[in-house]
Motif scaffolding. Structure first.
Motif, PDB file in Angstrom:
ATOM      1  N   SER A  29       0.845  -1.173   0.043  1.00 45.95           N
ATOM      2  CA  SER A  29      -0.081  -0.045   0.188  1.00 45.95           C
ATOM      3  C   SER A  29       0.960   1.296   0.130  1.00 45.95           C
ATOM      4  CB  SER A  29      -0.953  -0.215   1.219  1.00 45.95           C
ATOM      5  OG  SER A  29      -1.965   0.950   1.046  1.00 45.95           O
ATOM      6  N   GLN A  30       0.271   2.312   0.453  1.00 45.71           N
ATOM      7  CA  GLN A  30       1.064   3.648   0.617  1.00 45.71           C
ATOM      8  C   GLN A  30       0.550   4.333   1.686  1.00 45.71           C
ATOM      9  OE1 GLN A  30       0.394   5.737  -3.006  1.00 45.71           O
ATOM     10  NE2 GLN A  30       1.429   4.339  -4.436  1.00 45.71           N
ATOM     11  N   VAL A  31       1.652   5.383   2.061  1.00 45.53           N
ATOM     12  CA  VAL A  31       1.068   6.321   3.052  1.00 45.53           C
ATOM     13  C   VAL A  31       0.214   7.531   2.383  1.00 45.53           C
ATOM     14  CG1 VAL A  31       1.972   8.384   4.390  1.00 45.53           C
ATOM     15  CG2 VAL A  31       3.102   6.097   4.276  1.00 45.53           C
ATOM     16  N   VAL A  32      -1.010   7.470   2.943  1.00 49.27           N
ATOM     17  CA  VAL A  32      -2.054   8.580   2.119  1.00 49.27           C
ATOM     18  C   VAL A  32      -2.293   9.727   2.845  1.00 49.27           C
ATOM     19  CG1 VAL A  32      -3.146   6.926   0.810  1.00 49.27           C
ATOM     20  CG2 VAL A  32      -3.807   7.435   3.221  1.00 49.27           C
ATOM     21  N   GLY A  33      -1.520   9.704   4.396  1.00 50.53           N
ATOM     22  CA  GLY A  33      -1.604  10.948   5.003  1.00 50.53           C
ATOM     23  C   GLY A  33      -0.499  10.978   6.218  1.00 50.53           C
ATOM     24  N   ILE A  34      -0.184  12.166   6.642  1.00 51.55           N
ATOM     25  CA  ILE A  34       0.633  12.077   7.747  1.00 51.55           C
ATOM     26  C   ILE A  34       0.203  13.351   8.840  1.00 51.55           C
ATOM     27  CG2 ILE A  34       2.943  13.073   8.544  1.00 51.55           C
ATOM     28  CD1 ILE A  34       3.863  12.362   5.783  1.00 51.55           C
ATOM     29  N   MET A  40      -8.373   1.905   6.920  1.00 48.01           N
ATOM     30  CA  MET A  40      -6.919   2.360   6.994  1.00 48.01           C
ATOM     31  C   MET A  40      -6.298   2.140   8.440  1.00 48.01           C
ATOM     32  SD  MET A  40      -7.997   6.507   7.532  1.00 48.01           S
ATOM     33  CE  MET A  40      -9.019   6.660   6.073  1.00 48.01           C
ATOM     34  N   MET A  41      -5.341   2.233   8.713  1.00 47.67           N
ATOM     35  CA  MET A  41      -4.681   2.046   9.885  1.00 47.67           C
ATOM     36  C   MET A  41      -3.270   3.153   9.977  1.00 47.67           C
ATOM     37  SD  MET A  41      -1.791  -0.989   8.664  1.00 47.67           S
ATOM     38  CE  MET A  41      -3.108  -2.014   8.190  1.00 47.67           C
ATOM     39  N   ASP A  97       5.084  11.666  14.485  1.00 48.58           N
ATOM     40  CA  ASP A  97       4.450  11.786  13.331  1.00 48.58           C
ATOM     41  C   ASP A  97       4.127  10.343  13.063  1.00 48.58           C
ATOM     42  OD1 ASP A  97       5.289  14.304  12.540  1.00 48.58           O
ATOM     43  OD2 ASP A  97       7.003  13.715  11.722  1.00 48.58           O
ATOM     44  N   VAL A  98       2.611  10.510  12.581  1.00 47.04           N
ATOM     45  CA  VAL A  98       1.844   9.239  12.416  1.00 47.04           C
ATOM     46  C   VAL A  98       1.547   9.286  10.985  1.00 47.04           C
ATOM     47  CG1 VAL A  98      -0.280   7.949  12.941  1.00 47.04           C
ATOM     48  CG2 VAL A  98       1.160   8.905  14.756  1.00 47.04           C
ATOM     49  N   GLY A  99       1.929   8.018  10.196  1.00 46.50           N
ATOM     50  CA  GLY A  99       1.410   7.941   8.913  1.00 46.50           C
ATOM     51  C   GLY A  99       0.084   7.027   8.848  1.00 46.50           C
ATOM     52  N   ILE A 100      -0.847   7.545   7.899  1.00 49.39           N
ATOM     53  CA  ILE A 100      -1.876   6.991   7.630  1.00 49.39           C
ATOM     54  C   ILE A 100      -1.966   6.068   6.235  1.00 49.39           C
ATOM     55  CG2 ILE A 100      -4.564   7.281   7.356  1.00 49.39           C
ATOM     56  CD1 ILE A 100      -3.357   8.149  10.085  1.00 49.39           C
ATOM     57  N   VAL A 101      -2.099   4.898   6.233  1.00 44.77           N
ATOM     58  CA  VAL A 101      -1.910   3.657   5.286  1.00 44.77           C
ATOM     59  C   VAL A 101      -3.251   3.478   5.026  1.00 44.77           C
ATOM     60  CG1 VAL A 101      -0.987   1.550   4.739  1.00 44.77           C
ATOM     61  CG2 VAL A 101       0.346   3.087   6.348  1.00 44.77           C
ATOM     62  N   THR A 102      -3.649   3.389   3.795  1.00 44.69           N
ATOM     63  CA  THR A 102      -4.760   2.823   2.963  1.00 44.69           C
ATOM     64  C   THR A 102      -4.677   1.299   3.399  1.00 44.69           C
ATOM     65  OG1 THR A 102      -6.330   3.000   1.212  1.00 44.69           O
ATOM     66  CG2 THR A 102      -4.086   3.056   0.588  1.00 44.69           C
ATOM     67  N   CYS A 103      -5.271   0.687   4.254  1.00 43.40           N
ATOM     68  CA  CYS A 103      -5.559  -0.751   4.392  1.00 43.40           C
ATOM     69  C   CYS A 103      -6.309  -0.866   5.610  1.00 43.40           C
ATOM     70  CB  CYS A 103      -4.355  -1.302   4.391  1.00 43.40           C
ATOM     71  SG  CYS A 103      -4.689  -3.427   4.564  1.00 43.40           S
ATOM     72  N   GLY A 104      -7.499  -1.690   5.816  1.00 45.90           N
ATOM     73  CA  GLY A 104      -8.325  -1.986   6.757  1.00 45.90           C
ATOM     74  C   GLY A 104      -8.864  -3.234   6.912  1.00 45.90           C
ATOM     75  N   TYR A 105      -9.424  -3.174   7.870  1.00 50.03           N
ATOM     76  CA  TYR A 105     -10.198  -4.683   8.277  1.00 50.03           C
ATOM     77  C   TYR A 105     -11.145  -4.911   6.907  1.00 50.03           C
ATOM     78  CZ  TYR A 105     -14.212  -2.211  10.601  1.00 50.03           C
ATOM     79  OH  TYR A 105     -15.414  -1.425  11.023  1.00 50.03           O
ATOM     80  N   ALA A 106     -11.673  -4.073   6.496  1.00 46.70           N
ATOM     81  CA  ALA A 106     -12.625  -4.386   5.063  1.00 46.70           C
ATOM     82  C   ALA A 106     -11.790  -4.968   3.939  1.00 46.70           C
ATOM     83  CB  ALA A 106     -13.522  -3.242   4.684  1.00 46.70           C
ATOM     84  N   ASP A 107     -10.470  -5.068   3.912  1.00 44.92           N
ATOM     85  CA  ASP A 107      -9.675  -5.335   3.040  1.00 44.92           C
ATOM     86  C   ASP A 107      -9.113  -6.823   3.677  1.00 44.92           C
ATOM     87  OD1 ASP A 107      -9.499  -2.889   1.367  1.00 44.92           O
ATOM     88  OD2 ASP A 107      -8.438  -1.990   2.980  1.00 44.92           O
ATOM     89  N   GLY A 108      -9.507  -7.179   4.638  1.00 44.03           N
ATOM     90  CA  GLY A 108      -9.269  -8.352   5.251  1.00 44.03           C
ATOM     91  C   GLY A 108      -7.936  -8.431   6.211  1.00 44.03           C
ATOM     92  N   TYR A 109      -7.271  -7.093   6.546  1.00 37.10           N
ATOM     93  CA  TYR A 109      -6.235  -6.920   7.348  1.00 37.10           C
ATOM     94  C   TYR A 109      -6.910  -7.262   8.804  1.00 37.10           C
ATOM     95  CZ  TYR A 109      -1.802  -5.623   9.437  1.00 37.10           C
ATOM     96  OH  TYR A 109      -0.572  -5.741  10.065  1.00 37.10           O
ATOM     97  N   PRO A 110      -6.221  -7.740   9.581  1.00 38.20           N
ATOM     98  CA  PRO A 110      -6.990  -8.283  10.974  1.00 38.20           C
ATOM     99  C   PRO A 110      -7.210  -7.063  11.758  1.00 38.20           C
ATOM    100  CG  PRO A 110      -4.803  -9.196  10.836  1.00 38.20           C
ATOM    101  CD  PRO A 110      -5.007  -8.940   9.602  1.00 38.20           C
ATOM    102  N   ARG A 111      -8.404  -6.750  12.096  1.00 34.93           N
ATOM    103  CA  ARG A 111      -8.763  -5.670  13.088  1.00 34.93           C
ATOM    104  C   ARG A 111      -8.161  -5.823  14.451  1.00 34.93           C
ATOM    105  NH1 ARG A 111     -12.567  -4.098  17.002  1.00 34.93           N
ATOM    106  NH2 ARG A 111     -13.252  -1.963  16.931  1.00 34.93           N
TER     107      ARG A 111
END
Length: 384
Positions: free
Chosen positions: A258-263, A324-325, A285-299
């Motif tokens: 994925s990618q960092v989509v926000g900081i 996201m995470m 600094d916290v990076g926001i990555v587009t991937c979440g539990y709706a994508d199958g990544y474990p909540r």
């Protein structure tokens, strides 16, 4: 506004950067590695490549060419077997689930099927079905896992009934199948194998016992069977908690990117994510990555689960949300929006490590990826 990297876009994928890369060459390598763990020669066990759950989430259509060296495919149910035939597989197919109802016999419209039989009614259904292609069957022993199958006391009666059907031409050969509950342990199969062997003593027919763990840790016992059934290791994950896939000579067949989509610059004491599950100990600094539990990544993946940002190892922060995470950019101060993120399976971040951090196993991560995560072939396969 944070500076932005030029984002990576694999050809043919949607605008959202989350995607999986499938590596058929790794599957072919792993198959060869497992084959090499078996004795050579005419008495060598044959190998079912287990492709249930759409090849453990990798996609049968994507990896089938890499499995041409297998002696057969193993699936869960008859619909999966028919799908393999449509994709061009002409060899034997083992159906772990056998028949779920008498109507399933109508789906047996292809030759060279092998059905796992787990209860006596399935034999009755076969006896009553008009079968154009009599299947071989494998009687499953309940063994020490006690999921499905015949107990030691019921096994011989089931064998006699199956042999009677075989003599009538209703079915083909009758084999013996067992699955160990503790094959990943050093002493996990000895007692279970003895009970199984005592149960089938004097009963003719081929034998199949070994999944990935049994094949790799108990090779002498695997060598004493006619068929082995690896699954997990074909796709490049280790079945052992104390041994990595790399140590076993296996290569990962799926990577998730994925990618960092926000900081966000977060103040000391501020919470990150739902419920403030992570509290910043200092300005960070916290990076926001587009991937979440709706994508199958474990909540339930906790703070500390490893992630790579721009090739640098860092950690998940707080609670995974639907889309996201959050990740710690402290170890990656140069990261910009658009920085590449590896979630598992490449650049030294093994899927087993991520799974262990989340309290699960590699196969759970692979098979949990949702349909909204696009996948594409990587390496030489992408050019074919």
């Amino acid at each position: 506004m944070p500076p932005v990297n030029a984002p990576y876009r694999p050809e043919g994928l949607t605008a959202r950067p989350l995607h999986a890369r499938i590596h058929p060459d790794a599957v072919a390598h792993n198959l060869a590695r497992l084959r090499a763990a078996l004795p050579a020669g005419p008495a060598a066990p044959r190998l079912w490549a287990t492709v249930k759950a759409d090849a453990y989430g990798h996609g049968v259509s994507r990896v089938l060419s890499a499995l041409r060296g297998a002696d057969g495919l193993a699936v869960l149910h008859l619909d999966e077997a028919r799908a393999c035939r449509r994709l061009g597989w002409e060899g034997p197919i083992l159906v772990y689930g056998g028949l779920y109802s008498p109507a399933d016999a109508l789906l047996m419209d292809t030759p060279d099927l092998h059905l796992v039989i787990t209860h006596a009614a399935q034999l009755d259904w076969l006896a009553q079905a008009p079968l154009a292609h009599p299947p071989a069957i494998w009687l499953r022993f309940a063994g020490d896992i006690h999921h499905t199958g015949f107990s030691a006391t019921a096994y011989r009666a089931a064998y006699d009934a199956a042999r009677a059907l075989s003599r009538r031409g209703v079915i083909g050969d009758v084999g013996h199948l067992n699955h160990y509950a503790r094959a990943d342990e050093p002493d996990g199969v000895g007692d279970a194998d003895k009970v199984f062997r005592d149960t089938i003593a004097g009963l003719p027919g081929p034998v199949s016992t070994s999944n990935s763990a049994a094949l790799l840790k108990h090779g002498a016992r695997a060598a004493d069977t006619q068929w082995v059934r690896p699954g997990l290791a074909l796709y490049g994950a280790s079945p052992f908690a104390d041994t990595s896939a790399a140590q076993l000579g296996l290569r990962p067949a799926m990577s998730l990117h994925s990618q960092v989509v926000g900081i966000q610059r977060v103040a000391a004491g501020a919470g990150v994510g739902y419920g403030g599950a992570f509290s910043a100990p200092e300005i960070m600094d916290v990076g926001i990555v587009t991937c979440g539990y709706a994508d199958g990544y474990p909540r339930h993946a906790p703070t500390g689960t490893p992630v790579l940002v721009d090739g640098v190892r860092t950690r998940l922060l707080g609670r995974v949300s639907m889309d996201m995470m959050a990740v710690d950019l402290g170890p990656v101060p140069h990261a910009l929006i658009g920085a590449p993120v590896t979630l598992w399976g490449a650049d030294g971040l093994a899927v087993e490590e991520v799974a262990a951090s989340a309290g699960t196993i590699a196969a759970d991560l692979w098979t949990s990826l949702s349909a909204r995560v696009p996948a594409h072939l990587a390496g030489a396969a992408a050019a074919r």
